[in-house]
Design a protein around this motif. Structure first.
Motif, PDB file in Angstrom:
ATOM      1  N   LYS A   1       0.831  -1.213   0.000  1.00  0.00           N
ATOM      2  CA  LYS A   1       0.000   0.000   0.000  1.00  0.00           C
ATOM      3  C   LYS A   1       0.863   1.260   0.000  1.00  0.00           C
ATOM      4  N   GLY A   2       0.245   2.340  -0.424  1.00  0.00           N
ATOM      5  CA  GLY A   2       0.954   3.597  -0.600  1.00  0.00           C
ATOM      6  C   GLY A   2       1.672   4.064   0.654  1.00  0.00           C
ATOM      7  N   GLU A   3       1.031   3.877   1.809  1.00  0.00           N
ATOM      8  CA  GLU A   3       1.626   4.354   3.066  1.00  0.00           C
ATOM      9  C   GLU A   3       2.973   3.676   3.342  1.00  0.00           C
ATOM     10  N   ASN A   4       3.124   2.452   2.863  1.00  0.00           N
ATOM     11  CA  ASN A   4       4.368   1.720   3.120  1.00  0.00           C
ATOM     12  C   ASN A   4       5.584   2.310   2.409  1.00  0.00           C
ATOM     13  N   LEU A   5       5.326   3.209   1.468  1.00  0.00           N
ATOM     14  CA  LEU A   5       6.444   3.802   0.738  1.00  0.00           C
ATOM     15  C   LEU A   5       7.393   4.561   1.661  1.00  0.00           C
ATOM     16  N   SER A   6       6.867   5.038   2.783  1.00  0.00           N
ATOM     17  CA  SER A   6       7.713   5.792   3.715  1.00  0.00           C
ATOM     18  C   SER A   6       8.864   4.924   4.230  1.00  0.00           C
ATOM     19  N   LEU A   7       8.688   3.596   4.183  1.00  0.00           N
ATOM     20  CA  LEU A   7       9.759   2.681   4.614  1.00  0.00           C
ATOM     21  C   LEU A   7      11.016   2.832   3.763  1.00  0.00           C
ATOM     22  N   THR A   8      10.852   3.288   2.521  1.00  0.00           N
ATOM     23  CA  THR A   8      12.008   3.391   1.632  1.00  0.00           C
ATOM     24  C   THR A   8      12.781   4.700   1.832  1.00  0.00           C
ATOM     25  N   GLU A   9      12.150   5.661   2.517  1.00  0.00           N
ATOM     26  CA  GLU A   9      12.757   6.991   2.618  1.00  0.00           C
ATOM     27  C   GLU A   9      14.152   7.003   3.249  1.00  0.00           C
ATOM     28  N   PRO A  10      14.326   6.329   4.417  1.00  0.00           N
ATOM     29  CA  PRO A  10      15.669   6.372   5.017  1.00  0.00           C
ATOM     30  C   PRO A  10      16.744   5.779   4.100  1.00  0.00           C
ATOM     31  N   LEU A  11      16.391   4.699   3.389  1.00  0.00           N
ATOM     32  CA  LEU A  11      17.365   4.073   2.491  1.00  0.00           C
ATOM     33  C   LEU A  11      17.683   5.014   1.318  1.00  0.00           C
ATOM     34  N   CYS A  12      16.648   5.601   0.749  1.00  0.00           N
ATOM     35  CA  CYS A  12      16.860   6.572  -0.328  1.00  0.00           C
ATOM     36  C   CYS A  12      17.743   7.709   0.170  1.00  0.00           C
ATOM     37  N   GLY A  13      17.508   8.137   1.395  1.00  0.00           N
ATOM     38  CA  GLY A  13      18.285   9.230   1.963  1.00  0.00           C
ATOM     39  C   GLY A  13      19.752   8.866   2.087  1.00  0.00           C
ATOM     40  N   SER A  14      20.057   7.716   2.679  1.00  0.00           N
ATOM     41  CA  SER A  14      21.466   7.416   2.919  1.00  0.00           C
ATOM     42  C   SER A  14      22.203   6.998   1.644  1.00  0.00           C
ATOM     43  N   LEU A  15      21.481   6.504   0.649  1.00  0.00           N
ATOM     44  CA  LEU A  15      22.138   6.145  -0.616  1.00  0.00           C
ATOM     45  C   LEU A  15      22.049   7.273  -1.648  1.00  0.00           C
ATOM     46  N   GLU A  16      21.423   8.372  -1.277  1.00  0.00           N
ATOM     47  CA  GLU A  16      21.120   9.466  -2.207  1.00  0.00           C
ATOM     48  C   GLU A  16      20.446   8.914  -3.464  1.00  0.00           C
TER      49      GLU A  16
END
Lengths: 265, 338
Positions: free
Chosen positions: B228-243
């Motif tokens: 579900k769409g709300e679960n996308l927030s789980l990817t944010e920290p990884l996207c952040g640290s890997l730019e």
């Protein structure tokens, strides 16, 4: 305002599965639907009719069963529909398909707009909209994300391109192709569905539209499909099965080492 | 112009410019075009339409593989407008009779090429991923995903000329400069009768939210497995640290969990980052067409038979909801210790 909407019946592609042993397509239970991107074209056409009056005509080239897609278009609110069906049309590529649709539209008389979906979800070419425009010598505005200020002479449109959107003024008649951003397609109403069941949908053949026999179907198509195949396995995958917590810890450790070895982290 | 096949020769690309600057897609097409021209033992010509096109950029097309550059210039060609562009291209086809024309599957190429192919009675294949020359006949072999991207089809145009194709942007590397290449640059004034347009471009509004999916070195992509769409927030920290930039499959975009600019695949963007991390993506050809040229591909999926593993370099058969947090934590730890 007279608006023509060319539509296509397509397999519900999400449901298409490949048999991993034989490499063939599993067609059982695959439903035929109206191309989802055509719904945006139908929606805009109906909105324009509601605003300016006139009529919306859906047209489709396909086998006899494609009439179901046209009935769906009428259920949504199109006024009438025409099916273009002839054995001679079979095997057409985008050149020969555009030709038949253009000839049929010519046969329908005057019109102000031809509105298409940006592409069909099965062929994914997006070539038939511009193709119809070319045969009819009309301007084509593709990737339209917003329609505004429509009069009987011109319309102002927003065309979505790679780095932004162009604002275009287009003289009518013209061909427009719509992207998803343009509107939310309406659902068929109960009244629409009842009308769709009863309405008479004429079927036109090559003769009815004065088409040249040598421009039809496979014979009239410049392109030929020479091979259909499944893609080859491209890479050697180091695959780790991780079903419980400790598996996952180990798998992630290996992944991190893999990424470090490749200097990716 | 299709009657005498033998009268047509040479491989041509449609280079694109914006504000007089030659665009990246042109160099990608040179990579494709050079390969085809060499296989066909013929010349490679780049044609380009515009107004006041940068002369150094035109020389760079030669340096990067073109044997000849032909421009058609006029104020009316400054921006893409289908009618004058098509009229000019048809004029070139008539005067020079190319055997092969390839263009980018851009908003310009995908509008101009079908418009021209109809009038030239040419064969046109959209969104090719592989282009090759058939050995015996010299025909262009065009391979593209078909039937919703579940299989690949190879298509050719046996009789009609020119043979035309569009190729996905970023599906190949741009050609690089080579020393001491020579070539001819012919700058033509566009014929006045070719310049009429019933479309007028009155304004341009640039995108504000450019999230750089196609420029990112690392892409984190999610499929239906994200649930579900709300679960996308789980990817944010990884996207952040890997730019990393966040991408998604068509399924995810169709469900409105992410907007269309995030879509990767045949009907979305093509990316080729250094690292592509696929979470909960099954790997339809539709999707693979947009990411399989990534340098390194990592996939996490619960289904051990998921097709994504066929293109991956490293795979974890497991639940993304368990893998993602652990991976994020490990990478953060490494980043913090650096």
């Amino acid at each position: 305002m007279r608006i023509i909407v060319p539509i296509k019946q397509v397999p519900e592609t999400n449901a298409v599965r490949m048999d991993s042993k034989t490499g063939t397509m599993i067609r059982d239970g695959v439903e035929a639907i109206i191309n989802p991107l055509d719904l945006y074209a139908i929606e805009i056409a109906i909105q324009l009719r509601q605003e300016h009056g006139g009529e919306v005509i859906a047209v489709s080239m396909g086998p006899a069963k494609a009439i179901a897609a046209l009935r769906e278009a009428i259920a949504m609110g199109c006024d009438s529909a025409v099916l273009l069906s002839d054995k001679a049309f079979a095997g057409a590529d985008t050149w020969a398909t555009s030709y038949v649709l253009a000839k049929a539209i010519e046969h329908m008389g005057d019109y102000d707009l031809i509105i298409c979906g940006e592409r069909a979800t099965d062929g994914d070419t997006g070539q038939v909209g511009p193709g119809i425009a070319s045969f009819l010598d009309l301007p084509v505005a593709s990737y339209i994300g917003k329609v505004e200020q429509v009069s009987n002479k011109t319309c102002r449109l927003h065309r979505l391109v790679e780095d932004g959107h162009e604002v275009l003024d287009v003289e009518l008649p013209a061909v427009l192709t719509m992207v998803k951003e343009v509107a939310d397609p309406r659902l068929p109403t109960l009244r629409g569905k009842q009308r769709a069941k009863k309405v008479d949908i004429p079927v036109w053949t090559a003769n009815d539209i004065d088409a040249d026999a040598d421009k039809l179907g496979l014979a009239g198509s410049p392109t030929r499909v020479v091979k259909i195949f499944r893609p080859q396995v491209a890479r050697q995958c180091e695959k780790i099965v991780a079903m419980d917590e400790s598996d996952i810890e180990q798998a992630v450790d290996k992944l991190v080492m893999f990424l470090q070895r490749k200097e990716l982290i | 112009m299709t009657k005498n096949k033998q009268e047509h020769s040479g491989v041509w690309i449609l280079a694109e410019q914006s504000d007089g600057q030659v665009q990246r897609i042109s160099y990608e097409l040179l990579t494709r075009g050079r390969d085809l021209a060499d296989k066909r033992s013929t010349d490679l010509t780049a044609m380009i339409f515009g107004s006041d096109i940068n002369a150094e950029d035109l020389q760079e097309l030669i340096d990067c593989g073109a044997d000849r550059v032909i421009t058609m210039e006029a104020a009316a060609l400054r921006h893409f407008l289908v009618e004058p562009y098509a009229a000019c291209m048809l004029k070139i086809i008539e005067d020079y009779r190319p055997e092969i024309i390839i263009a980018g599957a851009t908003s310009t190429g995908r509008t101009l090429m079908p418009y021209v192919a109809i009038k030239a009675h040419a064969g046109l294949t959209a969104d090719c991923t592989v282009l090759d020359i058939e050995e015996d006949t010299g025909n262009l072999l065009q391979t593209r995903p078909a039937i919703g991207g579940n299989i690949l089809a190879t298509i050719k145009t046996p009789q009609h000329r020119p043979q035309m194709a569009t190729v996905r942007p970023r599906s190949t590397k741009p050609a690089i400069k080579q020393d001491s290449r020579v070539g001819e640059i012919i700058r033509l004034k566009a014929p006045a009768e070719c310049l009429a347009s019933r479309i007028n471009r009155v304004d341009f509004i640039p995108d504000e939210s450019e999230h750089g999916l196609q420029e990112a070195d690392v892409v984190v992509a999610v499929g239906r497995g994200i649930k579900k769409g709300e679960n996308l927030s789980l990817t944010e920290p990884l996207c952040g640290s890997l730019e990393a930039a966040l991408g998604a499959t068509r399924d995810v975009v169709d469900r409105d969990w992410l907007s269309y600019p995030h879509q990767i695949g045949l009907s979305g963007k093509t990316v080729n980052p250094k690292l592509y991390l696929a979470f909960g993506i099954s790997g339809t050809i539709q999707h693979l067409a947009g990411m399989q040229t990534s340098e390194t591909i990592v996939a996490v999926n619960t289904d051990p038979d998921a097709q994504i593993f066929n293109v991956a370099d490293f795979g974890i058969v497991g639940d993304l909801f368990e893998v993602l947090p652990v991976l994020t934590e490990r990478i953060n730890k490494i980043r913090n210790s650096q």
